[in-house]
Design an enzyme around this catalytic site. Structure first.
Site, PDB file in Angstrom:
ATOM      1  N   ARG A  62       0.842  -1.339   0.091  1.00  0.00           N
ATOM      2  CA  ARG A  62       0.164  -0.056  -0.107  1.00  0.00           C
ATOM      3  C   ARG A  62       0.760   1.349   0.174  1.00  0.00           C
ATOM      4  O   ARG A  62       0.569   2.275  -0.814  1.00  0.00           O
ATOM      5  CB  ARG A  62      -0.843   0.076   1.281  1.00  0.00           C
ATOM      6  CG  ARG A  62      -2.046  -0.589   1.168  1.00  0.00           C
ATOM      7  CD  ARG A  62      -2.455  -0.918   2.548  1.00  0.00           C
ATOM      8  NE  ARG A  62      -1.631  -2.147   2.809  1.00  0.00           N
ATOM      9  CZ  ARG A  62      -1.423  -3.387   2.635  1.00  0.00           C
ATOM     10  NH1 ARG A  62      -2.800  -3.684   1.817  1.00  0.00           N
ATOM     11  NH2 ARG A  62      -0.658  -4.162   2.835  1.00  0.00           N
ATOM     12  N   THR A  63       1.877   1.421   0.918  1.00  0.00           N
ATOM     13  CA  THR A  63       2.411   2.494   1.127  1.00  0.00           C
ATOM     14  C   THR A  63       3.427   3.048   0.037  1.00  0.00           C
ATOM     15  O   THR A  63       3.017   3.985  -0.722  1.00  0.00           O
ATOM     16  CB  THR A  63       3.480   2.535   2.424  1.00  0.00           C
ATOM     17  OG1 THR A  63       2.500   2.201   3.425  1.00  0.00           O
ATOM     18  CG2 THR A  63       4.005   3.955   2.819  1.00  0.00           C
ATOM     19  N   LYS A  92      25.932  -3.792  -3.442  1.00  0.00           N
ATOM     20  CA  LYS A  92      27.420  -3.376  -3.445  1.00  0.00           C
ATOM     21  C   LYS A  92      27.890  -2.877  -2.170  1.00  0.00           C
ATOM     22  O   LYS A  92      29.279  -2.386  -1.983  1.00  0.00           O
ATOM     23  CB  LYS A  92      27.482  -2.623  -4.367  1.00  0.00           C
ATOM     24  CG  LYS A  92      27.298  -2.930  -5.926  1.00  0.00           C
ATOM     25  CD  LYS A  92      27.646  -2.102  -6.980  1.00  0.00           C
ATOM     26  CE  LYS A  92      27.176  -2.432  -8.249  1.00  0.00           C
ATOM     27  NZ  LYS A  92      27.689  -1.832  -9.554  1.00  0.00           N
ATOM     28  N   ARG A 113      11.366   4.344   3.187  1.00  0.00           N
ATOM     29  CA  ARG A 113      11.106   3.794   4.226  1.00  0.00           C
ATOM     30  C   ARG A 113      12.329   2.582   4.549  1.00  0.00           C
ATOM     31  O   ARG A 113      12.997   2.134   3.654  1.00  0.00           O
ATOM     32  CB  ARG A 113      10.073   2.496   3.716  1.00  0.00           C
ATOM     33  CG  ARG A 113       9.690   1.320   4.565  1.00  0.00           C
ATOM     34  CD  ARG A 113       8.503   0.674   4.212  1.00  0.00           C
ATOM     35  NE  ARG A 113       7.209   1.236   4.736  1.00  0.00           N
ATOM     36  CZ  ARG A 113       6.221   0.409   4.849  1.00  0.00           C
ATOM     37  NH1 ARG A 113       6.272  -0.615   4.448  1.00  0.00           N
ATOM     38  NH2 ARG A 113       5.155   1.091   5.215  1.00  0.00           N
ATOM     39  N   HIS A 141       5.314   6.223  11.738  1.00  0.00           N
ATOM     40  CA  HIS A 141       4.879   5.950  10.314  1.00  0.00           C
ATOM     41  C   HIS A 141       3.898   7.182  10.156  1.00  0.00           C
ATOM     42  O   HIS A 141       2.387   6.850  10.108  1.00  0.00           O
ATOM     43  CB  HIS A 141       4.171   4.579  10.045  1.00  0.00           C
ATOM     44  CG  HIS A 141       3.890   4.191   8.857  1.00  0.00           C
ATOM     45  ND1 HIS A 141       3.841   4.914   7.792  1.00  0.00           N
ATOM     46  CD2 HIS A 141       3.320   3.107   8.361  1.00  0.00           C
ATOM     47  CE1 HIS A 141       3.456   4.540   6.552  1.00  0.00           C
ATOM     48  NE2 HIS A 141       3.188   2.986   6.908  1.00  0.00           N
TER      49      HIS A 141
HETATM   50  C1  NCD Z   1       2.084  -0.850   8.216  1.00  0.00           C
HETATM   51  C2  NCD Z   1       3.450  -0.807   8.149  1.00  0.00           C
HETATM   52  O1  NCD Z   1       4.264  -0.695   7.283  1.00  0.00           O
HETATM   53  O2  NCD Z   1       3.855  -0.487   9.388  1.00  0.00           O
HETATM   54  N1  NCD Z   1       1.513  -1.283   6.724  1.00  0.00           N
HETATM   55  C3  NCD Z   1       1.460  -0.224   6.080  1.00  0.00           C
HETATM   56  O3  NCD Z   1       2.031   0.724   5.876  1.00  0.00           O
HETATM   57  N2  NCD Z   1       0.071   0.040   5.746  1.00  0.00           N
HETATM   58  C4  NCD Z   1       1.463  -1.901   8.917  1.00  0.00           C
HETATM   59  C5  NCD Z   1       2.085  -3.264   9.138  1.00  0.00           C
HETATM   60  O4  NCD Z   1       2.892  -3.852   8.424  1.00  0.00           O
HETATM   61  O5  NCD Z   1       1.486  -4.036  10.066  1.00  0.00           O
END
Ligand code: NCD
Length: 313
Positions: A62-63, A92, A113, A141
Site C-alpha cells: 500500500r504505502t 554493493k 522506508r 509511520h
Molecule cells: C504498516 C507498516 O508498514 O507499518 N503497513 C502499512 O504501511 N500500511 C502496518 C503493518 O505492516 O502491519
C-alpha cells in the site's frame, strides 16, 4: 505556544515525525485531502515538472503504491526502488548517506522506508530536498497516522471526544506511536487492548503522561467494546520480535470476529493499517463497521495532499 498554520506550512518541509506537526497543520492536510477526494481530476498533472524518489528498504504494498500513484496523478515522474536488493546499498555495500545523496541529486522530494529507527531522520539531515518518512523501523509511520485520522474525521465529522481503542501488537507496531502522537493533539480517550507484553512501549506511555492524554489499558475487548467509536487493529509484527518463541506464544492470541462486536455502537468503525493476517476474520468485512479498505483508499488522497503541499507552489 500557538502554532499558526499557513497555507504554505509544508512547502519544502521534512515530514519525519507527527510530533513536529501541529493540530492546525494536520487540519490543513485533511482539508486539502478532502478537496482532492471530492474531485481528484482537478489536481491531475499540477506537479508535472517534479520528480519524486521513492526508496523502500523494506517490503510494502500500500504505502509504496499509494505514494507512487499519488505522485503520478499529480503528474510527477518517480524514480527509486521497492526492492532494496536491486540497489547498490544492499548489492554493493553503498552507505545510506551516499544513497540519499544520489536521490537528492535526481529529484525534488525523497520518500523513504527503512527498517532502522532514525533512518528517515538521518536522511532528512543528509538531504537538502524534503524527506517524507514512509516508515522507520518500529519508531514511526507519520503518513499512516494522517490517513488514519483523516478516515476517522471523514466518518464522524469531528475528532474531539472520540473514544479510540487500539487492539493487537501495540509494542512493535510503528503505526501506533505515530497515531498516538497525532491523536494527542485532540481531546480523545484511548483504550489499549492487548496482552501485557504487547502494550505500548515505555516511551509512548511517558509521552501520553507528559501530554495529559486520557488512556486506559486492558487485555480484553469485552471490557470496552460498548464505549468505542473506533477500533484500530494491528497485526503481530512478526519481523520485529527479538525472541521467536515469544512470537509463537502470542500468535493467534487475538482475533476480531462478528461475535466480538456484540454490544458495539452502531457507528463504531474498525480500522487496520493492513496487511491483515488473521486478526480480523473475513466475516467482518461485510459488516457496517469495516472501514479498512476505505481507509487504505484514503491513503491515496492524503499522500496526494502531502506531496502537493510539500512540492507545490
Ligand atoms: C504498516 C507498516 O508498514 O507499518 N503497513 C502499512 O504501511 N500500511 C502496518 C503493518 O505492516 O502491519
Amino acid at each position: 505556544m500557538i502554532v499558526v498554520a499557513r497555507p504554505d506550512s509544508f512547502r519544502n518541509r521534512d515530514v519525519v515525525s507527527v510530533k513536529d506537526i501541529s493540530r492546525e497543520e494536520l487540519e490543513l492536510v485533511f482539508d486539502h485531502a478532502r478537496e482532492i477526494k471530492k474531485e481528484p481530476s482537478k489536481f491531475r498533472d499540477r506537479l508535472s515538472d517534479k520528480i519524486v524518489s521513492i526508496i523502500f528498504f523494506e517490503p510494502s504494498t500500500r504505502t509504496f503504491n499509494s505514494f507512487d500513484t499519488a505522485a503520478k496523478i499529480l503528474g510527477c515522474r518517480t524514480v527509486g526502488f521497492a526492492d532494496p536488493s536491486a540497489s547498490s546499498y544492499t548489492g554493493k555495500g553503498e552507505t545510506l548517506h551516499d544513497t540519499i545523496k544520489m536521490f537528492e541529486g535526481y529529484s525534488d522530494c525523497i520518500v523513504i522506508r527503512h527498517p532502522m529507527m532514525g533512518a528517515a531522520k538521518f536522511a532528512s539531515e543528509v538531504s537538502g530536498k524534503p524527506v517524507i518518512n514512509a516508515g522507520s523501523g518500529a519508531q514511526e509511520h507519520p503518513t499512516q497516522a494522517l490517513l488514519d485520522i483523516f478516515t476517522m474525521r471523514e466518518s464522524f465529522g469531528k475528532m474531539d471526544s472520540l473514544n479510540i481503542g487500539m487492539l493487537g501488537d501495540l509494542r512493535y507496531s510503528r503505526t501506533i506511536p505515530s497515531l498516538v502522537y497525532a491523536l494527542s493533539k485532540y481531546d480523545v480517550r484511548l483504550n489499549f487492548i492487548s496482552p501485557e507484553s504487547l502494550q505500548p512501549r515505555p516511551e509512548v506511555e511517558s509521552f501520553l503522561k507528559s501530554n495529559g492524554v486520557k488512556y486506559e489499558k486492558s487485555n480484553d475487548i469485552k471490557d470496552s467494546i460498548k464505549d468505542l467509536d473506533v477500533l484500530y487493529v494491528t497485526r503481530l509484527q512478526k519481523e520485529r520480535f527479538v525472541d521467536p518463541t515469544e512470537y509463537q506464544k502470542l500468535k493467534g492470541s487475538y482475533q476480531i470476529c462478528k461475535d466480538s462486536m456484540v454490544g458495539a455502537k452502531d457507528c463504531m468503525i474498525i480500522l487496520h493499517p493492513l496487511p491483515r493476517v488473521d486478526e480480523i476474520s473475513a466475516e467482518v468485512d461485510s459488516t457496517k463497521h469495516a472501514m479498512y479498505f476505505e481507509q487504505a483508499r484514503n491513503g491515496l488522497y492524503v499522500r496526494m495532499a502531502l506531496l502537493d503541499m510539500v512540492m507545490g507552489k
